[in-house]
Design an enzyme around this catalytic site. Structure first.
Site, short mmCIF file in Angstrom:
data_model
loop_
_atom_site.label_atom_id
_atom_site.label_comp_id
_atom_site.label_asym_id
_atom_site.label_seq_id
_atom_site.Cartn_x
_atom_site.Cartn_y
_atom_site.Cartn_z
N CYS A 114 -4.25 86.70 -35.50
CA CYS A 114 -2.64 86.89 -35.86
C CYS A 114 -2.33 88.48 -36.10
O CYS A 114 -1.03 88.67 -35.82
CB CYS A 114 -2.17 86.08 -37.05
SG CYS A 114 -2.39 84.42 -37.03
N HIS A 259 4.67 88.53 -38.87
CA HIS A 259 4.05 87.22 -38.10
C HIS A 259 4.48 86.04 -38.63
O HIS A 259 4.76 85.77 -39.92
CB HIS A 259 2.41 87.41 -38.43
CG HIS A 259 1.48 86.32 -37.98
ND1 HIS A 259 1.80 85.66 -36.81
CD2 HIS A 259 0.83 85.37 -38.63
CE1 HIS A 259 0.89 84.43 -36.85
NE2 HIS A 259 0.32 84.61 -37.95
N ASN A 289 3.35 78.60 -35.31
CA ASN A 289 2.59 79.85 -35.17
C ASN A 289 1.79 80.13 -34.02
O ASN A 289 0.91 79.41 -33.51
CB ASN A 289 1.46 79.72 -36.55
CG ASN A 289 0.67 81.03 -36.65
OD1 ASN A 289 0.55 81.60 -35.92
ND2 ASN A 289 -0.04 81.03 -37.87
#
Ligand code: COA
Length: 332
Positions: A114, A259, A289
């Site tokens: 990430c 993020h 995500n």
């Protein structure tokens, strides 16, 4: 040393939309549970034979190049962030290079999940700062949907992730007050297994066994509570670090792009930093995500929607598997 600037951004998501309701049909979950805990409403899944991690990255890259007014042949380097490469090896960077029809420039793959895009951005920034390269393509692209456990056993992880790609073209900035002001990278391997896919790894005599498949160790594991606790500490910390280094305060931020891990985490960061909701970008409801792709997709959308204008102070911040966390402060 000169600064680098983001000269162009672009994103691409596969056509197929999968809603929470669709997931209800294949595992024990509910639209309400997913929305409440994560803010996700739908995500995009790739089409086999159409989308690959590298060609989605190439699509995003073409848009970023167009915005930058550059051709692929103008690029000096590719930095490709992904945890879901097309092949075990080689990395997706060389495949993207081939897809763009360019030869011989270096293609570097970054494996920081990430935080991958901000890590990759920082790498590209250093090459431009030193004067070694002029135009560097930074890509984040992921196909998660072919690697998730869609049985009820995997629901805690599989409902969260989606597929997509984003890209940025970095070029030298005209002045040192503009462009990427600083980047900040961190890691703590103590928590490596708290968010990880363990198999097939190289540390076992047989890399892939039927037991691994049956036990589910080929799927991502996430200790959701631990990830949550560390994320809400590290995000504000690394944003503050970027602000302090450049003598700014939270209220100076025009757009914070965290993020897209989880809406609850984003809301927490917003409150902790004392920022109004409109200064914190969120699109997790549409994409879930998308790991290394999440920040460049968000950045590209924010620019497209006119929410980032010339002169704005933009902060990118990431946290994820590793654990790794990172930020970048940009005068747009
Ligand atoms: N649908 C329905 N129920 C689910 C579910 C799903 N998709 N996933 C888990 N559950 C169940 C659990 O089995 C558990 O049931 P039990 O109480 O009967 O055992 C219950 O919901 C609560 O699970 P828990 O894990 O305690 O939920 P939570 O409130 O901690 O939320 C996360 C889980 C994953 C949403 C939360 O921990 C989180 O946001 N973590 C951070 C994740 C993240 O951002 N990761 C990416 C970082 S880059």
């Amino acid at each position: 040393m000169r600064n680098s600037k983001i000269a162009g951004v672009g994103h691409y998501v596969p056509e197929r939309v999968v809603t929470n309701k669709d997931l209800e049909k294949i595992m024990e979950t509910s639209d309400e549970w997913i929305r409440e805990r994560t803010g996700i409403v739908e995500r995009h899944y790739f089409e086999e034979g159409v989308d690959t991690t590298s060609n989605m990255g190439a699509e995003a890259a073409r848009k970023a190049l167009k915005m930058a007014g550059l051709e692929a042949t103008d690029l000096d380097m590719i930095v490709f962030a992904t945890l879901s490469p097309d092949y075990v090896f080689p990395g997706s960077g060389v495949l993207l290079q081939r897809e763009l029809g360019i030869k011989e420039i270096p293609a570097l793959d970054v494996r920081n999940q990430c935080s991958g895009f901000v890590y990759a951005l920082s790498v590209a920034d250093q090459f431009i700062k030193t004067g070694m390269y002029n135009h560097v393509l930074v890509v984040g692209s992921e196909i998660h949907s072919s690697g998730l456990d869609f049985s009820t056993r995997g629901r805690g992880v599989s409902v969260i992730f989606g597929d997509g790609a984003g890209a940025a073209v970095l070029s030298p900035s005209e002045s040192n007050d503009k462009g990427i002001l600083s980047t900040h990278l961190h890691a703590d391997g103590e928590f490596a297994e708290e968010l990880a896919t363990i198999d097939p790894g190289s540390n076992k005599r047989e890399r892939l066994t039927h037991e691994m498949i049956d036990e589910g160790s080929i799927y991502p594991y996430m200790n959701g509570n631990t990830v949550f606790k560390h994320a809400v500490t590290r995000f504000p910390e690394v944003i503050q670090e970027a602000l302090q280094q450049n003598n700014y305060k939270p209220e100076d931020i025009d757009m914070l792009i965290p993020h897209q891990a989880n809406l609850r985490i984003t809301s927490y960061i917003q409150q902790k930093m004392g920022l109004p909701a409109e200064k914190v970008f969120s699109n997790i409801h549409k994409y879930g995500n998308t790991t290394a792709a999440s920040i460049p997709i968000a950045l590209s959308e924010a620019v497209e929607e006119g929410r980032i204008k010339e002169g704005d102070l933009v902060c990118l911040a990431a946290f994820g598997s590793g654990f790794t966390w990172a930020s970048a402060l940009i005068r747009w």
